[in-house]
Design an enzyme around this catalytic site. Structure first.
Site, PDB file in Angstrom:
ATOM      1  N   LYS A  92     -19.179 -63.370  -9.605  1.00 14.14           N
ATOM      2  CA  LYS A  92     -20.073 -64.331 -10.254  1.00 14.14           C
ATOM      3  C   LYS A  92     -19.209 -65.065 -10.847  1.00 14.14           C
ATOM      4  O   LYS A  92     -18.131 -64.302 -11.609  1.00 14.14           O
ATOM      5  CB  LYS A  92     -21.202 -63.888 -11.059  1.00 14.14           C
ATOM      6  N   HIS A 149     -25.215 -56.874   2.208  1.00 14.66           N
ATOM      7  CA  HIS A 149     -24.796 -58.216   2.900  1.00 14.66           C
ATOM      8  C   HIS A 149     -23.246 -57.738   3.407  1.00 14.66           C
ATOM      9  O   HIS A 149     -23.033 -57.960   4.398  1.00 14.66           O
ATOM     10  CB  HIS A 149     -24.724 -59.186   1.775  1.00 14.66           C
ATOM     11  N   HIS A 181     -31.132 -60.562   5.075  1.00 15.67           N
ATOM     12  CA  HIS A 181     -31.433 -61.980   5.466  1.00 15.67           C
ATOM     13  C   HIS A 181     -29.970 -62.559   5.662  1.00 15.67           C
ATOM     14  O   HIS A 181     -29.876 -63.326   6.566  1.00 15.67           O
ATOM     15  CB  HIS A 181     -32.114 -62.820   4.305  1.00 15.67           C
ATOM     16  N   LYS A 207     -28.078 -65.244   9.323  1.00 15.10           N
ATOM     17  CA  LYS A 207     -27.318 -66.585   9.268  1.00 15.10           C
ATOM     18  C   LYS A 207     -26.430 -66.688  10.658  1.00 15.10           C
ATOM     19  O   LYS A 207     -25.725 -65.821  11.152  1.00 15.10           O
ATOM     20  CB  LYS A 207     -26.132 -66.248   8.196  1.00 15.10           C
ATOM     21  N   LYS A 228     -35.989 -56.673   0.941  1.00 20.86           N
ATOM     22  CA  LYS A 228     -34.818 -56.026   0.356  1.00 20.86           C
ATOM     23  C   LYS A 228     -35.015 -55.862  -1.123  1.00 20.86           C
ATOM     24  O   LYS A 228     -35.865 -56.838  -1.670  1.00 20.86           O
ATOM     25  CB  LYS A 228     -33.565 -56.650   0.689  1.00 20.86           C
ATOM     26  N   ARG A 248     -53.413 -61.011  -4.682  1.00 19.42           N
ATOM     27  CA  ARG A 248     -54.424 -60.398  -5.792  1.00 19.42           C
ATOM     28  C   ARG A 248     -55.276 -61.251  -6.257  1.00 19.42           C
ATOM     29  O   ARG A 248     -56.498 -60.766  -6.791  1.00 19.42           O
ATOM     30  CB  ARG A 248     -53.555 -60.068  -7.002  1.00 19.42           C
ATOM     31  N   GLU A 276     -18.981 -66.703  -6.360  1.00 14.21           N
ATOM     32  CA  GLU A 276     -19.817 -67.600  -6.714  1.00 14.21           C
ATOM     33  C   GLU A 276     -19.365 -68.229  -7.723  1.00 14.21           C
ATOM     34  O   GLU A 276     -18.834 -67.465  -8.820  1.00 14.21           O
ATOM     35  CB  GLU A 276     -21.303 -67.043  -6.885  1.00 14.21           C
ATOM     36  N   ASP A 281     -25.975 -55.498  -5.788  1.00 16.13           N
ATOM     37  CA  ASP A 281     -26.837 -56.727  -5.127  1.00 16.13           C
ATOM     38  C   ASP A 281     -25.947 -57.338  -4.069  1.00 16.13           C
ATOM     39  O   ASP A 281     -26.859 -57.682  -2.894  1.00 16.13           O
ATOM     40  CB  ASP A 281     -26.598 -57.558  -6.445  1.00 16.13           C
TER      41      ASP A 281
HETATM   42  N1  LIG Z   1     -36.872 -64.796  -3.947  1.00 16.61           N
HETATM   43  C1  LIG Z   1     -35.938 -64.625  -3.354  1.00 16.61           C
HETATM   44  O1  LIG Z   1     -34.962 -65.333  -2.960  1.00 16.61           O
HETATM   45  C2  LIG Z   1     -35.588 -62.985  -2.553  1.00 16.61           C
HETATM   46  C3  LIG Z   1     -34.339 -62.832  -2.005  1.00 16.61           C
HETATM   47  C4  LIG Z   1     -34.250 -61.564  -1.427  1.00 16.61           C
HETATM   48  C5  LIG Z   1     -34.973 -60.606  -1.473  1.00 16.61           C
HETATM   49  N2  LIG Z   1     -36.391 -60.887  -2.137  1.00 16.61           N
HETATM   50  C6  LIG Z   1     -37.264 -59.694  -2.245  1.00 16.61           C
HETATM   51  O2  LIG Z   1     -38.615 -60.464  -1.710  1.00 16.61           O
HETATM   52  C7  LIG Z   1     -39.626 -60.059  -2.197  1.00 16.61           C
HETATM   53  C8  LIG Z   1     -40.547 -61.150  -3.031  1.00 16.61           C
HETATM   54  O3  LIG Z   1     -39.706 -61.744  -3.928  1.00 16.61           O
HETATM   55  P1  LIG Z   1     -40.299 -63.032  -4.859  1.00 16.61           P
HETATM   56  O4  LIG Z   1     -39.309 -63.543  -5.503  1.00 16.61           O
HETATM   57  O5  LIG Z   1     -41.378 -63.944  -4.023  1.00 16.61           O
HETATM   58  O6  LIG Z   1     -41.299 -62.014  -5.579  1.00 16.61           O
HETATM   59  P2  LIG Z   1     -42.238 -62.664  -6.944  1.00 16.61           P
HETATM   60  O7  LIG Z   1     -42.200 -64.243  -6.788  1.00 16.61           O
HETATM   61  O8  LIG Z   1     -41.721 -62.204  -8.067  1.00 16.61           O
HETATM   62  O9  LIG Z   1     -43.581 -61.845  -6.286  1.00 16.61           O
HETATM   63  C9  LIG Z   1     -44.132 -61.896  -4.960  1.00 16.61           C
HETATM   64  C10 LIG Z   1     -45.464 -61.715  -5.164  1.00 16.61           C
HETATM   65  O10 LIG Z   1     -45.831 -60.290  -5.644  1.00 16.61           O
HETATM   66  C11 LIG Z   1     -46.908 -60.285  -6.266  1.00 16.61           C
HETATM   67  N3  LIG Z   1     -46.649 -59.707  -7.973  1.00 16.61           N
HETATM   68  C12 LIG Z   1     -46.183 -60.235  -8.509  1.00 16.61           C
HETATM   69  N4  LIG Z   1     -46.069 -59.478  -9.757  1.00 16.61           N
HETATM   70  C13 LIG Z   1     -46.805 -58.541  -9.456  1.00 16.61           C
HETATM   71  C14 LIG Z   1     -47.245 -57.297 -10.250  1.00 16.61           C
HETATM   72  N5  LIG Z   1     -46.974 -57.183 -11.408  1.00 16.61           N
HETATM   73  N6  LIG Z   1     -48.271 -56.576  -9.473  1.00 16.61           N
HETATM   74  C15 LIG Z   1     -48.680 -56.801  -8.367  1.00 16.61           C
HETATM   75  N7  LIG Z   1     -48.270 -57.785  -7.864  1.00 16.61           N
HETATM   76  C16 LIG Z   1     -47.406 -58.769  -8.423  1.00 16.61           C
HETATM   77  C17 LIG Z   1     -47.497 -61.574  -6.357  1.00 16.61           C
HETATM   78  O11 LIG Z   1     -48.361 -61.914  -5.285  1.00 16.61           O
HETATM   79  P3  LIG Z   1     -50.044 -62.159  -5.614  1.00 16.61           P
HETATM   80  O12 LIG Z   1     -50.307 -62.336  -7.138  1.00 16.61           O
HETATM   81  O13 LIG Z   1     -50.524 -63.147  -4.681  1.00 16.61           O
HETATM   82  O14 LIG Z   1     -50.638 -60.788  -5.292  1.00 16.61           O
HETATM   83  C18 LIG Z   1     -46.233 -62.352  -6.044  1.00 16.61           C
HETATM   84  O15 LIG Z   1     -46.589 -63.573  -5.386  1.00 16.61           O
HETATM   85  C19 LIG Z   1     -39.256 -58.878  -3.287  1.00 16.61           C
HETATM   86  O16 LIG Z   1     -39.050 -57.601  -2.691  1.00 16.61           O
HETATM   87  C20 LIG Z   1     -37.631 -59.313  -3.638  1.00 16.61           C
HETATM   88  O17 LIG Z   1     -37.118 -58.188  -3.836  1.00 16.61           O
HETATM   89  C21 LIG Z   1     -36.589 -61.964  -2.582  1.00 16.61           C
END
Ligand SMILES: NC(=O)c1ccc[n+]([C@@H]2O[C@H](COP(=O)([O-])OP(=O)(O)OC[C@H]3O[C@@H](n4cnc5c(N)ncnc54)[C@H](OP(=O)(O)O)[C@@H]3O)[C@@H](O)[C@H]2O)c1
Length: 496
Positions: free
Chosen positions: A345, A242, A180, A184, A150, A47, A218, A237
């Site tokens: 957990k 998984h 994911h 593994k 996911k 963004r 965990e 979750d």
């Molecule tokens: N983190 C993990 O380990 C993990 C594990 C499993 C699944 N996931 C999934 O992977 C995806 C990303 O996870 P994440 O933890 O990386 O998410 P995040 O850090 O909360 O956000 C990812 C991106 O989304 C955009 N964003 C955040 N808030 C927003 C808002 N209010 N409006 C519009 N855009 C917004 C931002 O990109 P910009 O500002 O650059 O546009 C941000 O970099 C999600 O679907 C999550 O469910 C994550």
């Protein structure tokens, strides 16, 4: 090694946590292993207005934070040069037109596009809509694939709504739904161990197997994810995707070949053969609980005092941090064999494993003689362990348990993160480790009735002290009195 067409990987949400911790470092590693095509490009879409220079500095930080001194500077230079940034401001009606214009520069961006949507789930459908609106998912000349992070929906209706929305523009072959766990190596090993050995298949059925336990425990609590967790719970979750995917790999029939279609066809069949939950007798099939304050092992081995879930949350809730369910698969192979699937957990130990108990031996020398167990451990160690009864040397006839325990990892083996495998598969066009919509639907169909019943039941939820073992009350779901929860795979493994 499969060949990858020249392509551009578009990373939506590249500034987010997943990208920082897994995706950018993972892409660098794939480059260091020479697995990325020479002319492959990465276009991060976000963004904010950020210059390319500033974005490259950001990526450098992500990669160096992960690998410290282990960076190959020549590879790193090559990797950095692959990277570009495109600002897609949410209030700009021409944002996706501009994206299309940027991508139209064929001398920079190969025209096969892989979109990785690492954004909020509520944005998945909108992004696909917008990409389609400017012709960016059209496959008439080049391939166009969309990876959806996911969760794919939060229940069956929302998963179906997302599916209906994205299939207005995409064929099933273009959609890569991630779990994911499937990336593994230890998970992939389940299928290989079963089918690349002769000895397992003849005993892999209800004639020989007493029951199966699929466990993810965990020591961690919900941490700073309280709001997310309270809208999700342990069942959605961990179990919904998984652990049910793990169950599918344990229980599926042998695919006719190793093509993605054949593997997924067998997983779909077994997931669809799981008997629906009888919500009128839910208490005999499902048990939930929440962790209360207690003590858990800290990194340095000491016991650390931790608060309970409700204290962390700050308000009342019936959402479970412990879920155990009993499932039956209605097919000839698994007739009458209970599959216990549990996740928790703040347990006394972290452990992800498949534990298979075999039936009683033909000769029982003493009452309570241990039955054979086969344990496929995924975390903390990747091992296969077989427990068998052997004679204690000496004048008398008696038996004891011999543990045959083999690590899956040998010194020098590659350690590949699941996201590295999945990123590569996306670019290769191999969907074997991604979920077909029929798998997603079968999983939600099974889980939804339990979630609904638990949400509606506002009675007090059973509490277990953080750092303890399974609540005794959870044993209500066992089919027979001699069954017990398996814990650690250490020699002599614990039991109740
Ligand atoms: N983190 C993990 O380990 C993990 C594990 C499993 C699944 N996931 C999934 O992977 C995806 C990303 O996870 P994440 O933890 O990386 O998410 P995040 O850090 O909360 O956000 C990812 C991106 O989304 C955009 N964003 C955040 N808030 C927003 C808002 N209010 N409006 C519009 N855009 C917004 C931002 O990109 P910009 O500002 O650059 O546009 C941000 O970099 C999600 O679907 C999550 O469910 C994550």
């Amino acid at each position: 090694m499969k060949t990858i067409d020249p392509c551009t990987l578009l990373l939506f949400g590249a500034s987010g946590n997943l990208s920082r911790v897994k995706l950018m470092p993972g892409l660098y590693r794939l480059d260091s292993l020479s697995r990325l095509p020479a002319d492959m490009k990465i276009l991060s879409v976000g963004r904010q207005q950020v210059s390319r220079e500033a974005w490259l500095a950001e990526i450098e930080k992500m990669v160096r934070d992960k690998f410290y001194n282990g960076i190959d500077e020549a590879v790193f230079k090559r990797f950095i040069e692959r990277n570009h940034y495109h600002a897609n401001p949410p209030d700009d009606p021409n944002a996706f037109q501009n994206l299309s214009k940027t991508l139209g520069n064929e001398s920079v961006f190969p025209q096969n596009f892989a979109y990785f949507l690492s954004v909020r789930p509520s944005d998945f459908a909108m992004i696909v809509d917008q990409l389609a609106g400017v012709g960016l998912v059209d496959e008439s000349k080049y391939w166009r694939r969309v990876l959806i992070e996911k969760p794919f929906g939060t229940d069956l209706p929302s998963a179906q709504a997302l599916q209906a929305s994205i299939t207005k523009h995409l064929k099933e072959s273009q959609i890569y739904r991630i779990d994911h766990y499937l990336g593994k190596s230890a998970l992939q090993n389940i299928m290989l161990t079963r089918f690349a050995n002769h000895m397992f298949e003849p005993v892999w059925n209800s004639e020989h197997i007493d029951h199966v336990q699929i466990t993810n425990n965990e020591t961690l609590g919900v941490g700073d994810r309280t709001q997310f967790y309270d809208s999700t719970g342990a069942l959605r979750d961990m179990v919904q995707s998984h652990l049910l995917q793990t169950l599918a790999l344990v229980a599926m029939e042998k695919p006719k070949d190793l093509s993605p279609e054949s593997i997924r066809a067998e997983k779909i069949k077994v997931l669809e053969a799981i008997r629906p939950i009888d919500t009128n007798n839910l208490h005999k099939q499902a048990f939930r609980a929440q962790y209360a304050a207690g003590k858990v092992p800290a990194r340095d081995g000491h016991l650390e005092k931790v608060p309970g879930y409700l204290e962390e949350l700050g308000h009342d809730s019936v959402v479970e941090t412990y879920a155990a369910i009993k499932l039956f698969i209605d097919n000839p192979r698994w007739k009458g064999v209970p599959f216990y699937v549990r996740t928790a957990k703040r347990m006394h130990e972290g452990n992800t494993a498949i534990s298979i108990r075999f039936k009683k031996a033909p000769v029982e020398l003493k009452q309570g003689q241990q039955q054979n167990w086969l344990i496929l451990s995924i975390q903390p160690k990747e091992t296969i362990k077989l427990e068998i009864q052997t004679k204690v040397p000496g004048l008398d006839i008696s038996t004891r348990t011999l543990n045959i325990d083999g690590p899956l990892r040998q010194p020098g083996d590659e350690s590949i993160d699941s996201y590295e495998t999945l990123l590569l598969n996306l670019m290769e066009g191999d969907p074997s480790l991604f979920l077909h919509i029929n798998e997603v639907e079968a999983q939600w169909k099974l889980i939804d009735p339990i979630v609904k019943s638990w949400m509606e039941d506002k009675g007090p939820v059973h509490q277990y002290p953080a750092g303890s073992r399974d609540p005794k009350e959870s044993q209500v779901i066992f089919e027979s009195e001699d069954q017990f929860w398996r814990y650690s795979i250490e020699l002599g493994g614990d039991q109740h």
